[in-house]
Design an enzyme around this catalytic site. Structure first.
Site, PDB file in Angstrom:
ATOM      1  N   CYS A   1       0.821  -0.997  -0.171  1.00  0.00           N
ATOM      2  CA  CYS A   1       0.048  -0.247   0.201  1.00  0.00           C
ATOM      3  C   CYS A   1       0.633   1.089   0.018  1.00  0.00           C
ATOM      4  CB  CYS A   1      -0.742  -0.004   1.229  1.00  0.00           C
ATOM      5  SG  CYS A   1      -1.939  -1.682   1.433  1.00  0.00           S
TER       6      CYS A   1
ATOM      7  N   ARG B   1       3.726   0.417  -6.675  1.00  0.00           N
ATOM      8  CA  ARG B   1       3.822  -0.584  -5.286  1.00  0.00           C
ATOM      9  C   ARG B   1       2.597  -1.535  -5.620  1.00  0.00           C
ATOM     10  NH1 ARG B   1       6.727   2.114  -1.006  1.00  0.00           N
ATOM     11  NH2 ARG B   1       5.100   1.057   0.412  1.00  0.00           N
TER      12      ARG B   1
ATOM     13  N   TRP C   1      -3.500  -2.360  -1.169  1.00  0.00           N
ATOM     14  CA  TRP C   1      -3.391  -3.819  -1.514  1.00  0.00           C
ATOM     15  C   TRP C   1      -4.048  -4.495  -0.455  1.00  0.00           C
ATOM     16  CZ3 TRP C   1       0.248  -7.794  -0.825  1.00  0.00           C
ATOM     17  CH2 TRP C   1       0.180  -8.603  -1.845  1.00  0.00           C
TER      18      TRP C   1
ATOM     19  N   ASN D   1      -0.741   1.673   6.151  1.00  0.00           N
ATOM     20  CA  ASN D   1      -0.024   0.582   5.697  1.00  0.00           C
ATOM     21  C   ASN D   1       0.494  -0.457   6.852  1.00  0.00           C
ATOM     22  OD1 ASN D   1      -0.175   2.100   3.246  1.00  0.00           O
ATOM     23  ND2 ASN D   1       2.019   2.405   3.118  1.00  0.00           N
ATOM     24  N   GLY D   2       0.321  -1.864   6.589  1.00  0.00           N
ATOM     25  CA  GLY D   2       0.797  -2.809   7.492  1.00  0.00           C
ATOM     26  C   GLY D   2      -0.411  -3.814   8.020  1.00  0.00           C
TER      27      GLY D   2
ATOM     28  N   GLU E   1      16.629 -16.758 -11.417  1.00  0.00           N
ATOM     29  CA  GLU E   1      16.049 -15.352 -11.958  1.00  0.00           C
ATOM     30  C   GLU E   1      15.224 -14.965 -13.018  1.00  0.00           C
ATOM     31  OE1 GLU E   1      15.584 -11.040 -11.283  1.00  0.00           O
ATOM     32  OE2 GLU E   1      15.879 -12.764 -10.002  1.00  0.00           O
TER      33      GLU E   1
ATOM     34  N   LYS F   1      11.483 -13.904 -13.482  1.00  0.00           N
ATOM     35  CA  LYS F   1      10.934 -12.378 -14.216  1.00  0.00           C
ATOM     36  C   LYS F   1       9.807 -13.139 -15.022  1.00  0.00           C
ATOM     37  CE  LYS F   1      12.971  -9.498 -12.561  1.00  0.00           C
ATOM     38  NZ  LYS F   1      12.938 -10.556 -11.466  1.00  0.00           N
TER      39      LYS F   1
ATOM     40  N   GLU G   1       6.551 -13.713 -13.147  1.00  0.00           N
ATOM     41  CA  GLU G   1       5.924 -12.376 -12.378  1.00  0.00           C
ATOM     42  C   GLU G   1       5.223 -11.467 -13.589  1.00  0.00           C
ATOM     43  OE1 GLU G   1       9.102 -10.493  -9.048  1.00  0.00           O
ATOM     44  OE2 GLU G   1       9.825 -10.857 -11.288  1.00  0.00           O
TER      45      GLU G   1
ATOM     46  N   HIS H   1      16.913 -35.559 -12.360  1.00  0.00           N
ATOM     47  CA  HIS H   1      16.398 -35.844 -10.931  1.00  0.00           C
ATOM     48  C   HIS H   1      14.902 -35.288 -10.761  1.00  0.00           C
ATOM     49  CE1 HIS H   1      20.208 -37.172  -9.167  1.00  0.00           C
ATOM     50  NE2 HIS H   1      20.447 -36.397 -10.030  1.00  0.00           N
TER      51      HIS H   1
ATOM     52  N   LYS I   1       5.717  -4.091  -4.806  1.00  0.00           N
ATOM     53  CA  LYS I   1       7.125  -3.704  -5.082  1.00  0.00           C
ATOM     54  C   LYS I   1       8.030  -4.021  -3.679  1.00  0.00           C
ATOM     55  CE  LYS I   1      10.670  -2.067  -7.102  1.00  0.00           C
ATOM     56  NZ  LYS I   1      11.479  -2.965  -8.326  1.00  0.00           N
TER      57      LYS I   1
END
Length: 608
Positions: free
Chosen positions: A2, A27, A73, A97-98, A481, A485, A488, A504, A603
């Site tokens: 948020c 964000r 959010w 926020n939180g 990575e 990407k 995401e 495996h 973010k």
């Protein structure tokens, strides 16, 4: 996560709040709102969805000198207007926020005292607590302070109240909050971009601090009302650095900013004599030289940079290294002590799990270093030493330039420790740092070649359901990575694997529909990776291989073959990351994804 904005001054707060919220869109959010005081009355406007919905609900004649805004959010309560912030009770409006961990108990107690709630959120209890204390005769500052004493959990809040047109109160515990100091006007925000266009003079609140903003100035206290002297931090970022600059998306802009961010992070630290010098680095050389092990802690993309740095530190400094995901570190009873060099890697410097891990390590006696991108962030203030990645603001949720800047800083740290421990001599240090100094030009070369190539490749594979990424040694974390990407921002299922692990399990998934991305630079494990490519081909998988420029051994052995410039093997991860970023970006575009604000992602994860 948020976003919070707030303003008090002589200008109309409403357009400032809306522009601030726009600069916090990166964000991630699902609803937005503002609260303002006009003619002595408190007004609130909220809406679900994007900011344009909020803007359409705000009458043109609204004008106010004080206000707060929020992008939400969803955590407690579904995304809808009723759950959007600001939350109001009587004369009070709050943005938050939180997570308030004891909100259910507080809500039950308030309900017994006659309070009626209109949302499913944890935040609304804060507004009710403050309004109740105002009704009991307290001023706004005291009402907020006492109400915060009832809360358990994490918060950053901003509060305005009817009848108090000349004051805005903000506080934090576990979530970031920064105060902007202008000429007769003051700002509050959860991140720097909303402030940059008005002032570069800032104060970063620490946990359990409260700021009282009025037109005459800013007062900072602890939660008991005791004044705190705060250092004013001058931010070097310009407003233009947080804009798209002609690029379609922030992510693409930030991919193309990597040569500069690598250059800015490295060249100022490479001395003319060929050594590494960190500015304002307060960890004694004796600690770096005498550490018996290192613990590297991070989340997401930063964790991948730590996996690469582990290999650098062990090779160049012969220092044993453990790498942990921050959210797991303090729950495994880690063996950390005064002989441990603890390194926390975080783009924002506000990642909740990383901060908690760093505090645990310091409590156990370790010296803590942070590598982060935000001057004055919580991690930077709490660490014993900080190495900044001079990457500028990273707005795209999917991290790109932060990754390669972190690698640059970690490589410099590895060379520095290796030199202090006598493993890297002056000649070797000069050689390695010379290769690093050449990296910006090689990344520019990679970008000039690969963007169009990855666009063509994306058109072939953007409808694929699954991708497999393979790498060995230094490039196994790059495979992780690259897969991250892709999933995401395109929402394609992708997995990164150490190439030797393919047999495996993952080999069972390979058929003619499976694109397999293989990182195969010219290094000590090339032949092993080439063998893995043959195993993929024999099962019908489509091989997309990346190698280094002068190596021709994969000719005819991959369906799609691409080359990055030659460099020393240990630095190939920086170059290999770039085409994987571009491939993910181009595939996401073709799939119609929201590249800069992918669904369900934030973010900076500032709550556990």
């Amino acid at each position: 996560m948020c976003g919070i904005v707030g303003y008090i001054g002589e200008k109309n707060a409403v357009p400032i709040l809306l522009e601030g919220l726009r600069k916090l869109e990166y964000r991630g959010y699902d609803s937005a709102g503002i609260a303002f005081l006009m003619g002595g009355n408190l007004g609130v406007r909220r809406s679900a969805g994007k900011l344009k919905n909020l803007e359409s609900s705000i009458e043109a004649e609204i004008s106010s000198g004080v206000g707060i805004g929020h992008t939400r959010w969803a955590t407690h309560g579904r995304p809808c207007e009723a759950n959007a912030h600001p939350h109001r009770c009587g004369r009070v409006a709050v943005v938050h926020n939180g997570i308030i961990e004891n909100y259910a108990e507080l809500k039950a107690e308030l309900s017994k005292r006659g309070h009626r709630f209109s949302s499913e959120t944890d935040t609304e209890v804060i507004a009710h607590l403050i309004d109740e204390r105002l009704s009991n005769g307290l001023d706004l500052e005291s009402a907020v302070r006492q109400s915060l004493g009832d809360l358990k959990g994490a918060y950053a809040i901003s509060v305005v109240a009817e009848g108090r047109p000349d004051v805005l109160v903000a506080a934090r515990a576990g979530c970031p909050l920064v105060i902007g100091l202008g000429a007769g006007e003051f700002f509050v925000a959860s991140d720097l971009p909303p402030i940059l266009g008005y002032t570069k003079e800032t104060i970063f609140l620490d946990d359990y601090e409260m700021a009282i903003l009025c037109r005459e100035g800013v007062k900072v206290t602890d939660l008991y009302g005791k004044s705190r002297e705060k250092e004013v931090c001058r931010v070097q970022w310009s407003p233009a650095m947080a804009e798209k600059g002609g690029y379609k998306h922030f992510m693409l802009k930030e991919i193309y900013e990597q040569p500069q961010s690598i250059r800015d992070t490295s060249l100022c630290r490479i001395s003319p004599s060929g050594g590494v010098v960190f500015e304002d680095f307060s960890v004694p050389e004796s600690v770096l030289r005498g550490a018996r092990k290192a613990a590297l802690i991070a989340c997401g993309t930063s964790w991948h940079s730590c996996l690469i740095a582990k290999l650098w530190l062990e090779e160049l400094a012969r220092l044993p290294v453990e790498v942990d995901i921050a959210s797991e570190f303090r729950y495994r009873n880690p063996i950390v002590g005064p002989d441990t060099l603890f390194v926390a890697v975080t783009q924002s410097g506000e990642t909740a799990d990383t901060l908690a891990a760093m505090r645990e390590a310091k409590k156990l006696g370790a010296k803590a270093v942070t590598i982060c991108n935000v001057v004055g962030s919580t991690a930077a203030r709490e660490a014993d030493g900080v190495i900044y990645t001079h990457a500028g603001p990273e707005i795209g949720v999917a991290s790109t330039k932060a990754f390669t800047a972190q690698l640059t800083a970690l490589f410099l740290l590895a060379v520095r420790i290796g030199t202090l421990r006598g493993i890297v001599d002056n000649e070797m240090a000069a050689f390695l740092l010379g290769e690093l100094s050449a990296m910006p030009g090689k990344v520019e070369q990679t970008l000039s070649i690969m963007d169009e190539e990855m666009g063509r490749l994306a058109r072939i594979f953007y409808k694929a359901r699954d991708f497999l990424y393979l790498g060995r040694g230094y490039n196994y974390p790059v495979a992780l990575e690259g897969a991250l990407k892709l999933k995401e921002i395109s929402y394609i299922h992708a997995e990164g694997y150490a190439a030797g692990e393919m047999k495996h399990g993952p080999i069972a998934l390979i058929d003619e529909k499976m694109p397999v991305v293989v990182l195969a630079p010219s290094d000590d494990v090339f032949e092993k990776v080439a063998s893995n490519i043959e195993e993929v081909r024999s099962r019908g998988g489509q091989v997309i291989a990346f190698t280094t420029d002068t190596d021709r051994r994969l000719e005819g052995k991959a369906d799609y073959l691409y080359r990055v410039p030659d460099t020393v093997p240990c630095l190939t991860p920086i170059l290999m990351a770039v085409p994987l970023q571009l491939l993910a970006y181009r595939i996401a575009l073709l799939r119609g994804s929201d590249v800069d604000q992918p669904r369900n992602l934030a973010k900076s994860v500032t709550v556990e």
